[in-house]
Structure formats: structure tokens, C-alpha cells
Design a protein around this motif. Sequence first.
Motif, PDB file in Angstrom:
ATOM      1  N   LYS A 187     -20.484  48.095 -21.015  1.00 23.79           N
ATOM      2  CA  LYS A 187     -19.333  48.200 -21.925  1.00 23.79           C
ATOM      3  C   LYS A 187     -18.076  48.605 -21.156  1.00 23.79           C
ATOM      4  N   ARG A 188     -18.039  48.234 -19.904  1.00 22.41           N
ATOM      5  CA  ARG A 188     -16.892  48.501 -19.041  1.00 22.41           C
ATOM      6  C   ARG A 188     -16.401  47.234 -18.359  1.00 22.41           C
ATOM      7  N   GLY A 189     -16.669  46.106 -18.982  1.00 22.05           N
ATOM      8  CA  GLY A 189     -16.130  44.847 -18.517  1.00 22.05           C
ATOM      9  C   GLY A 189     -16.603  44.428 -17.139  1.00 22.05           C
ATOM     10  N   ILE A 190     -15.787  43.616 -16.490  1.00 20.06           N
ATOM     11  CA  ILE A 190     -16.146  43.063 -15.192  1.00 20.06           C
ATOM     12  C   ILE A 190     -16.191  44.141 -14.124  1.00 20.06           C
ATOM     13  N   LEU A 191     -15.355  45.159 -14.266  1.00 16.77           N
ATOM     14  CA  LEU A 191     -15.375  46.260 -13.301  1.00 16.77           C
ATOM     15  C   LEU A 191     -16.738  46.944 -13.297  1.00 16.77           C
ATOM     16  N   GLY A 192     -17.281  47.236 -14.479  1.00 17.27           N
ATOM     17  CA  GLY A 192     -18.596  47.862 -14.573  1.00 17.27           C
ATOM     18  C   GLY A 192     -19.686  46.962 -14.036  1.00 17.27           C
ATOM     19  N   ALA A 193     -19.584  45.655 -14.314  1.00 20.70           N
ATOM     20  CA  ALA A 193     -20.575  44.709 -13.817  1.00 20.70           C
ATOM     21  C   ALA A 193     -20.556  44.640 -12.295  1.00 20.70           C
ATOM     22  N   SER A 194     -19.370  44.668 -11.704  1.00 21.10           N
ATOM     23  CA  SER A 194     -19.259  44.606 -10.246  1.00 21.10           C
ATOM     24  C   SER A 194     -19.874  45.842  -9.590  1.00 21.10           C
ATOM     25  N   ILE A 195     -19.665  46.988 -10.206  1.00 21.37           N
ATOM     26  CA  ILE A 195     -20.262  48.221  -9.674  1.00 21.37           C
ATOM     27  C   ILE A 195     -21.777  48.118  -9.674  1.00 21.37           C
ATOM     28  N   ASP A 196     -22.343  47.674 -10.793  1.00 18.26           N
ATOM     29  CA  ASP A 196     -23.800  47.571 -10.896  1.00 18.26           C
ATOM     30  C   ASP A 196     -24.351  46.465 -10.001  1.00 18.26           C
ATOM     31  N   ALA A 197     -23.603  45.377  -9.814  1.00 14.75           N
ATOM     32  CA  ALA A 197     -24.064  44.290  -8.951  1.00 14.75           C
ATOM     33  C   ALA A 197     -24.263  44.777  -7.522  1.00 14.75           C
ATOM     34  N   ARG A 198     -23.335  45.574  -7.049  1.00  9.72           N
ATOM     35  CA  ARG A 198     -23.462  46.129  -5.696  1.00  9.72           C
ATOM     36  C   ARG A 198     -24.687  47.037  -5.591  1.00  9.72           C
ATOM     37  N   ARG A 199     -24.911  47.869  -6.594  1.00  9.82           N
ATOM     38  CA  ARG A 199     -26.060  48.781  -6.581  1.00  9.82           C
ATOM     39  C   ARG A 199     -27.370  48.007  -6.574  1.00  9.82           C
TER      40      ARG A 199
END
Length: 443
Positions: free
Chosen positions: A413-425
Motif C-alpha cells: 500500500k505504498r505504491g511503486i516505491l514500496g514495491a521497489s524496496i521489497d523487490a530488492r529484499r
Amino acid sequence: MDCWRELEGKRVHDPFYYHKYFDDCSNHTATKATSGSGGCPRPGRLMQVDGPIIVGAGPSGLAVAACLKEKGVPSLVLERSDCVASLWQHRTYDRLRLHLPKSFCELPHMPFPAFFPTYPTKQQFLAYLDAYAQRFDINPEFNQTVVAAEYDQGLGFWRVKTKRTGNEGNDAVEAAKEYLCRWLVVATGENAEAVVPEIEGMGEFKGPVVHTSAYKTGEVFKGKRVLVVGCGNSGMEICLDLCNHEARPILVVRNSVHVLPRQILGRSTFGLSMWLLRWLPVRTVDRLLLLASRLALGDTAPLGIDRPRLGPLELKSISGKTPVLDVGTLAKIRSGDVKVCPAIKQLLSHGAEFANGRKGEFDAIVMATGYRSNVPSWLKEEEFFSEKDGLPQTPFPHGWKGQRGLYAVGFTKRGILGASIDARRIAIDIEQQWKAGGTKSSI
């Protein structure tokens, strides 16, 4: 190595690849007991994937695939539609722009072009995503709808079943496939399925009823009275689009909502709030945002838009409810070009009765009522994802990793920024297992 090309050339036709699964292919009873499959699959139907399977080729799925590619880990992306970012391609309106500045919407390892505006258009964002897929050589398997995914305890692998639906000449074609993989990344996101709430009298209304996923432009509604149900970012912007095409929109505001200016003192409201949160507590930042909003936009309550008791950032953190960033709709409401009505009590053949007892007539309905996750319909798992809303049960920032090689991206629920953070993890976590020999059937 391109694991998919390797599969096509070698392993895809080898039904005996997993000795644990096909220990005695002539003994169908033993195979069923081990796998629960009911017997050996036909050659070419069972496919082994060396790296993870990523379900969904939207921005979240592309981000994970790219991060894995950068670390030398192959992956297979499965997409039910015929293109990347199908939500953006097929289910968004023409005037859509990114609601946040491009610096907060970049995918890992590739910034937006410098000549793109601060708020890229839909077409520019799609061009960026296509270029992103090309740069990282991401080639999803399109038209592959995942119908079931389940962890096989006997194998120690995920079993992913898909159905292909397409057209070959005039005949519909459906072909089932089954994959085995060590890691499964769920990247179908929060917006997989349109939400259309039940409203009393819906069947009685004589005019067209469309969800925002089917709305393209207000041009087709010129001169018509259009009831827009839902006052989130989409509902507010569609009202503005209808006005610009000489329609007469009526906005249904069912609940309280925060409306903020998109920019404060020339800076992005979102970016400013993120900067302030480095130094100040959430409630203090909320008070500053509401003060700035009052100065920039005035009091919204007399317009029929009440603010929630909690501040915008605190409410977002607790409930995931996103504040509306105004792009000009409030001015149209003040001028009377957009009418505001309370919740609908019931629909009539040519109008509606509202919660305050008043009635109104209109010609069409646009349901700006959002989307939901569809994960519970195909993922056979009860611990990580909630059956109720299809979201990870553990909130951000810890909702990206489950058990037995299961991951989630695009559900923050934090848009593309949140998705990018999780993708790296996710990429870091899988890389560690990959290097430790996690591709083998033993866990």
C-alpha cells in the motif's frame, strides 16, 4: 543463463527430471501418494524452473525479475494478460498521470529519462516499463493465468498450474501447464480485480454502469449527467475529465477523506512529508500538512467532503487509505461544475435516492470503487496471505517474505516505491539461497 530457453531445449521434455517425483513412473499409485497428482503428467506438461517463478508482469514483477537478473539468478515471469503492466495498458483512463513525482516511481537500477516531466503521463510510464523489460531481457510467458499454486511437502517445491486462453483462428485455445519451482514470488498486487459493491436497485437502473477499469475518456459522456461513485484519486480525477468533456458529473462521497494539494510551496506534498518524517513524529507532520492544505485548498467540509479524525499519514499507516492529491477537482466542486452527494440509499430506473433522502436523476454511472487482490483464489496457502483481503498478514516492512520460499511484492500500500524496496529484499534473499545450492530438491 536464460533458464526458459534452457527449459525449451532440454528439461521441458524430461518428465523424469525429478527422481523424487518420478521414482517409479510405472507405479501410478506410488506417484499419486507422493505428489497428489493422480499419476504421471504427459511429457512436456511438467516444467522445471531453476530460479523463482514470478506471478505477474506489472511493475512489481518486473522489478523482482530485474533485481534477480542483476544478481545472476534466472526467473520465469507468468502473466495472465498479453503485455507487461496490463492494468496500466488496458484498465486506466487516458488522462492518467503518475500521482507522485517520477523520483518516487522509479524501478530498481533504471531511472526515468531526464526529459520526462515531473509527473509522467500514462503513455510515458508505459514506454518506461517496456524499456525496462527490454533492458533486463525480461520475457514473460503471456496469456498464462495461474489457476493454482501449492507447496508440495513431498517434493519440497512449489507446484504452479496455469491455463492458457487465447485465439487460434476462430477457435478458442486452452492449454494447461504445470511448473515446479523452489521459490514463488507473488506479484499480482493489490489491484488484480475490480471491486463493484452491491447497491440496492442496481438492476433497475436503465443507463450504462462502468467501472473505472473500463473508463477511458469523458468524451463519450458529453452532455450527460454521470454519477461517479467513490472519491479517491481516480474518482476525483474522472470528475475533472468529465467536466473537461462537457459532461455533468455528480460525485458520491460515502466516507470522510483527506484531500491534499499535490504540491506545497513548489514541492511535492509526498516528497515534503517524507522529508519531514526524518525529523518529526507522524502526528506533527500531519498537523503541518493539514495546515498547509487549509491554506491552499480551504475547508472542504462545506463542500460535502469531511476530513477523517486521524491525520492523513497516520490514517495511511493504520488503514492503508491513501489521501487524495488534488489536481483541480476541488475548484470544479466550488464552481458547481461537479456536484457532491452523500452515500446512495438505492438506485432508481433513471437516478438514485441518497442517504439524506434527496433524489437525483442521471444518465450513467462510473464506479470508482477500487480494486482488490485475487491471491486467495489461486494460492493454496493459509499462513502468509490473509483469506479476507488477499494481502500479507504481516504489515510493511516485514510482509515480503513467507515460509518455504514464498514471497510477496506490490502489497505494501505504498505504491511503486514500496514495491521497489521489497523487490530488492527478495532478490538478496533468493540470491543467498541460490549461491548456497538452494536449487536442489532438498531444502
